[in-house]
Write a protein that holds these residues in place. Structure first.
Motif, PDB file in Angstrom:
ATOM      1  N   VAL A   1      32.463  41.819  48.165  1.00 43.18           N
ATOM      2  CA  VAL A   1      32.119  41.554  46.807  1.00 43.18           C
ATOM      3  C   VAL A   1      31.961  43.089  46.487  1.00 43.18           C
ATOM      4  O   VAL A   1      32.543  43.120  45.269  1.00 43.18           O
ATOM      5  CB  VAL A   1      30.696  40.761  46.816  1.00 43.18           C
ATOM      6  N   LYS A   2      31.275  43.894  47.109  1.00 43.76           N
ATOM      7  CA  LYS A   2      31.189  45.172  46.643  1.00 43.76           C
ATOM      8  C   LYS A   2      32.634  45.856  46.435  1.00 43.76           C
ATOM      9  O   LYS A   2      32.883  46.736  45.695  1.00 43.76           O
ATOM     10  CB  LYS A   2      30.238  45.853  47.613  1.00 43.76           C
ATOM     11  N   ARG A   3      33.403  45.738  47.698  1.00 42.17           N
ATOM     12  CA  ARG A   3      34.951  46.505  47.525  1.00 42.17           C
ATOM     13  C   ARG A   3      35.650  45.804  46.418  1.00 42.17           C
ATOM     14  O   ARG A   3      36.293  46.366  45.811  1.00 42.17           O
ATOM     15  CB  ARG A   3      35.425  45.809  48.869  1.00 42.17           C
ATOM     16  N   ALA A   4      35.553  44.402  45.857  1.00 44.05           N
ATOM     17  CA  ALA A   4      36.118  43.835  44.887  1.00 44.05           C
ATOM     18  C   ALA A   4      35.844  44.534  43.749  1.00 44.05           C
ATOM     19  O   ALA A   4      36.546  44.856  42.763  1.00 44.05           O
ATOM     20  CB  ALA A   4      35.859  42.422  44.974  1.00 44.05           C
ATOM     21  N   ARG A   5      34.288  44.638  43.554  1.00 42.28           N
ATOM     22  CA  ARG A   5      33.912  45.328  42.227  1.00 42.28           C
ATOM     23  C   ARG A   5      34.598  46.774  42.148  1.00 42.28           C
ATOM     24  O   ARG A   5      35.039  47.301  41.012  1.00 42.28           O
ATOM     25  CB  ARG A   5      32.393  45.326  42.216  1.00 42.28           C
ATOM     26  N   ALA A   6      34.601  47.510  43.403  1.00 39.32           N
ATOM     27  CA  ALA A   6      34.984  48.860  43.361  1.00 39.32           C
ATOM     28  C   ALA A   6      36.565  48.959  43.021  1.00 39.32           C
ATOM     29  O   ALA A   6      37.130  49.920  42.325  1.00 39.32           O
ATOM     30  CB  ALA A   6      34.602  49.685  44.501  1.00 39.32           C
ATOM     31  N   ASP A   7      37.480  48.068  43.631  1.00 33.89           N
ATOM     32  CA  ASP A   7      38.840  47.906  43.439  1.00 33.89           C
ATOM     33  C   ASP A   7      39.115  47.230  41.980  1.00 33.89           C
ATOM     34  O   ASP A   7      40.577  47.267  42.008  1.00 33.89           O
ATOM     35  CB  ASP A   7      39.458  47.268  44.781  1.00 33.89           C
ATOM     36  N   GLY A   8      38.418  46.744  41.434  1.00 36.22           N
ATOM     37  CA  GLY A   8      38.663  46.087  40.017  1.00 36.22           C
ATOM     38  C   GLY A   8      39.274  44.874  40.295  1.00 36.22           C
ATOM     39  O   GLY A   8      39.985  44.015  39.322  1.00 36.22           O
ATOM     40  N   TYR A   9      39.043  44.165  41.189  1.00 40.78           N
ATOM     41  CA  TYR A   9      39.102  42.735  41.543  1.00 40.78           C
ATOM     42  C   TYR A   9      38.222  41.738  40.838  1.00 40.78           C
ATOM     43  O   TYR A   9      37.293  42.114  41.004  1.00 40.78           O
ATOM     44  CB  TYR A   9      39.891  42.334  42.983  1.00 40.78           C
ATOM     45  N   ARG A  10      38.675  40.481  40.690  1.00 35.27           N
ATOM     46  CA  ARG A  10      37.988  39.756  39.971  1.00 35.27           C
ATOM     47  C   ARG A  10      37.030  38.890  41.143  1.00 35.27           C
ATOM     48  O   ARG A  10      36.053  38.024  40.632  1.00 35.27           O
ATOM     49  CB  ARG A  10      38.571  38.644  39.031  1.00 35.27           C
ATOM     50  N   SER A  11      37.619  38.755  42.284  1.00 36.47           N
ATOM     51  CA  SER A  11      36.579  37.996  43.279  1.00 36.47           C
ATOM     52  C   SER A  11      37.242  38.479  44.552  1.00 36.47           C
ATOM     53  O   SER A  11      38.164  39.327  44.908  1.00 36.47           O
ATOM     54  CB  SER A  11      37.336  36.496  43.252  1.00 36.47           C
ATOM     55  N   ARG A  12      36.203  38.290  45.588  1.00 36.93           N
ATOM     56  CA  ARG A  12      36.503  38.842  46.982  1.00 36.93           C
ATOM     57  C   ARG A  12      37.735  37.915  47.563  1.00 36.93           C
ATOM     58  O   ARG A  12      38.155  38.391  48.566  1.00 36.93           O
ATOM     59  CB  ARG A  12      35.304  38.476  47.650  1.00 36.93           C
ATOM     60  N   ALA A  13      38.207  36.847  46.964  1.00 38.69           N
ATOM     61  CA  ALA A  13      39.268  36.028  47.362  1.00 38.69           C
ATOM     62  C   ALA A  13      40.661  36.872  47.427  1.00 38.69           C
ATOM     63  O   ALA A  13      41.565  36.438  48.272  1.00 38.69           O
ATOM     64  CB  ALA A  13      39.613  34.949  46.420  1.00 38.69           C
TER      65      ALA A  13
END
Length: 212
Positions: free
Chosen positions: A24-36
């Protein structure tokens, strides 16, 4: 039971899991909408189905993490997604808010795509009702519909990737895939939570309509 902030114990546990989840943290940092997004990335790292794809259909696109991965990996590909839920726009992706099970949906997807797909992705899952057997049957019906769409529409050599549950697709579904694809593999990417019952099936090398 509710916490001091008015949340149920279940929602509190979900919130804590989200806050502590490295994906979740990585998705937020990478600009993805979800961890999926990382589930698709990890599946592609193992099976290499994104490179070279030119026409991609994303079934169950909401909230858009898979489509974001597709756009970043193969920016020149034509991408069309469909979902019952509203999805915020994604640059370069056509999004249809409608029921994939509607009779008109397959033709509309192909019309928007501008040609036959060489990659069909499905992250669809039925809304749960709390009865495991019913939930599994409802989701498997979506997997069957997604596979039927792929078999009807895919270019020869194309790939079908779908979420499944309870350790994988059932034997009849696997047999249907093996009749129509050169290879059929199940995988559970690291980004899929250990406690989750979800798995994914990757069917590659579509044999064409003559295989039916």
């Amino acid at each position: 039971m509710r916490t001091a902030r008015g949340r149920t114990a279940q929602s509190q546990r979900w919130l804590e899991r989200q806050l502590n989840d490295p994906y979740v943290k990585r998705a937020r940092a990478d600009g993805y909408r979800s961890r999926a997004a990382y589930k698709l990335t990890e599946l592609d790292e193992k099976f290499a189905f994104l490179k070279g794809a030119k026409h991609v259909v994303d079934l169950g696109i909401a909230p858009g993490g898979w489509a974001q991965v597709v756009r970043r990996t193969i920016p020149r590909a034509s991408v069309v997604g469909i979902d019952l839920l509203p999805v915020d726009p994604i640059d370069g992706v056509t999004i249809l808010q409608m029921d994939f099970m509607a009779d008109v949906a397959p033709a509309q997807l192909i019309a928007e795509l501008g040609g036959a797909p060489d990659l069909v992705l499905s992250d669809m899952a039925a809304n749960t009702v709390g009865h495991p057997q019913t939930d599994a049957l409802r989701t498997m019906a979506l997997v069957e519909a997604a596979l039927a769409f792929a078999i009807d529409m895919l270019e020869p050599g194309g790939t079908f990737v779908s979420k499944v549950f309870a350790g994988g697709a059932d034997s009849a579904l696997v047999a249907e895939m093996k009749r129509n694809f050169a290879t059929v593999k199940h995988a559970k990417p690291p980004a899929s939570r250990k406690g989750s019952v979800e798995w994914f099936v990757v069917a590659q090398g579509f044999k064409g309509r003559a295989a039916e």
